[in-house]
Write an enzyme that holds these catalytic residues in place. Sequence first.
Site, PDB file in Angstrom:
ATOM      1  N   GLU A 367       0.771  -1.184   0.015  1.00 51.71           N
ATOM      2  CA  GLU A 367      -0.040   0.030   0.080  1.00 51.71           C
ATOM      3  C   GLU A 367       0.871   1.226   0.025  1.00 51.71           C
ATOM      4  O   GLU A 367       0.401   2.273  -0.531  1.00 51.71           O
ATOM      5  CB  GLU A 367      -0.962  -0.007   1.156  1.00 51.71           C
ATOM      6  N   TYR A 450      -2.225  -7.371 -11.125  1.00 56.85           N
ATOM      7  CA  TYR A 450      -1.131  -7.571 -10.093  1.00 56.85           C
ATOM      8  C   TYR A 450      -0.078  -8.125 -10.613  1.00 56.85           C
ATOM      9  O   TYR A 450       1.199  -7.462 -10.680  1.00 56.85           O
ATOM     10  CB  TYR A 450      -1.495  -7.921  -8.732  1.00 56.85           C
TER      11      TYR A 450
END
Length: 626
Positions: A367, A450
């Site tokens: 993150e 991803y």
Amino acid sequence: MRKIILLSFLSFGLNAAFAQSTSYWQQHADYKMEVSMDVKNYQYKGKQELVYTNNSPDTLKKVFYHLYPNAFQPGSEMDARLHFIKDPDGRMVNKTKDANGKDIKQSRIETLKPNEIGFLKIANFKQDGAVAQTRVSGTILEVTLAKPILPNSKTTFTLDFDGQVPVQIRRSGRNNSEGIELSMSQWYPKLAEFDFEGWHADPYIAREFHGVWGNFDVKITIDKEYTIGGSGYLQDKNAIGHGYEDAGVTVVYPKKAKTLTWHFIAPNVHDFTWAADKDYAHDIVKGPNDVDLHFFYKNTPKVAENWKQLEPLMVKVMDYYNNRVGQYPYKQYSFIQGGDGGMEYAMCTLMLGNGTLEGILGTATHELGHSWFQHILASNESKHPWMDEGFTTYIEDSALNELKGDKKEVNPFKGNYNAYYNLVNSGKEQPQTTHGDRYDENRPYSISSYVKGSIFLSQLEYVIGKENVDATLKRYFNDFKFKHPTPNDIKRTAERVSGAELDWYLTDWAQTTNTIDYGIKDVADNAGKTTISLERIGRMPMPIDLKVDYTDGTSETFYIPLRMMNFIKPNPNPNQKRTVLEDWAWAQQNYNFTIDKNKTAIKKITIDPSGLMADVKQANNVFEVK
């Protein structure tokens, strides 16, 4: 003569128009908001003033806002998606049985009661004091303006809003599984992005966002027992306390005060998020370049132990990102236990806080990486999720590998390649040009965004060399920070840095489901020498690194350039002998070359010993001489 002059004038006009259309511009939105939260019924009221600057060459007669909380209502598009997708998000469905006793998954949104749904209701919308017409369609507010916004002009929108925080946790929500009371993401009326492609007023169905740069001035009034963490700098920290106050300051609240008003300013961001809980522990640790790293987590012994260990590790991770990509431009970042899983926001993340240290370290590292690839390099997450999620996964894996010290892996991306191969073999892969909300299933979306997005960069190391990729990331960051880069921008940056032609790479990898598959077709004696025959089986081309190991323990490498690249990669192993061969044209499926040694002197031949080329069928990549 007149005709020539007229044609010249038209030509000049077309050239001028073309030049203008190719110059970069982006919109700007400055928010002022005041919101009051009722923690008894989880409803809030607010006022918003938004100064909007139209830097586009278009005259705007409408604008659009996102009303994200409206997704958490029975019958919404998010609810419908949960009914029809084959692999709905497990956090958003209940397992139950139908009338015949068959297992089914029921949307949790479908079961929400009126006091449990999310909503955002807009009233009193005005443009420069004049009433403007509004229409709500699900999670989108369409505004027909009182007057058009001309190019290079400003206008001011004002509105009142009423909201309710939903029970269902999907980034935003209340009382989640870890006991966090308020996760306030996508909570306010947010202006949609308008760029060179037009409006991006996407309904909130599943994931990913695109926002307008601006400055946020936000005041939040809430019961004084609550600690808030989120975007922006707290302006009155010595009056608020809750761990923000300066050392040596004792905060005393007025005796009759039941609430506090928190005032935050977040400069040059495209979102504003906050979370609040009565039981937050709040630590501040100094990070690189005097950045304050804030940590908000449940004040329980087990959780606190892991988060205390997390804190110095995140200092190292931020330092790694600064050196690998570019300097973090703000003076604050907050890791906040809240939300579900982990989600990036401006100057902060909401993430799960229970579990193992390894788990929260991985989430926090990922993150934080989004600060570079989404909140500074703000590509369109909805249209190109692989640019954000993939590039963040790439530097996350790199950073976590760096933390291993002497135990670092030679190829920290190996797991990504295996996941990509599984997707290809499943037959469910879709091109990365697919909109983030419109994948057939969630798993192919995740692997495409991803994993395959990460391989775009790790495989680029194979294509142009790691040093060139390192330089590409830094230049990409410096050239496009606080902008909205597109896939072509990362490709062109890599071309400028390396000198290679890479249009084929972006096209085949990101815009098709073409796969890479090369093989060693034959190894044959040839008058005391050895001829090696290779074949291209997959559609996607690649330059070829090939290693030959000999029976005497020595080895050498051979490099076959890809003709359409017009490029020779630097030797990735300068201490090892490398021979650069003739280039290989894509239209030629077969390629032969000869080495000056007998076949009996060869032990093994390997295509791509680095493992960074995503060859989907590798059984024929190695030839061992028996």
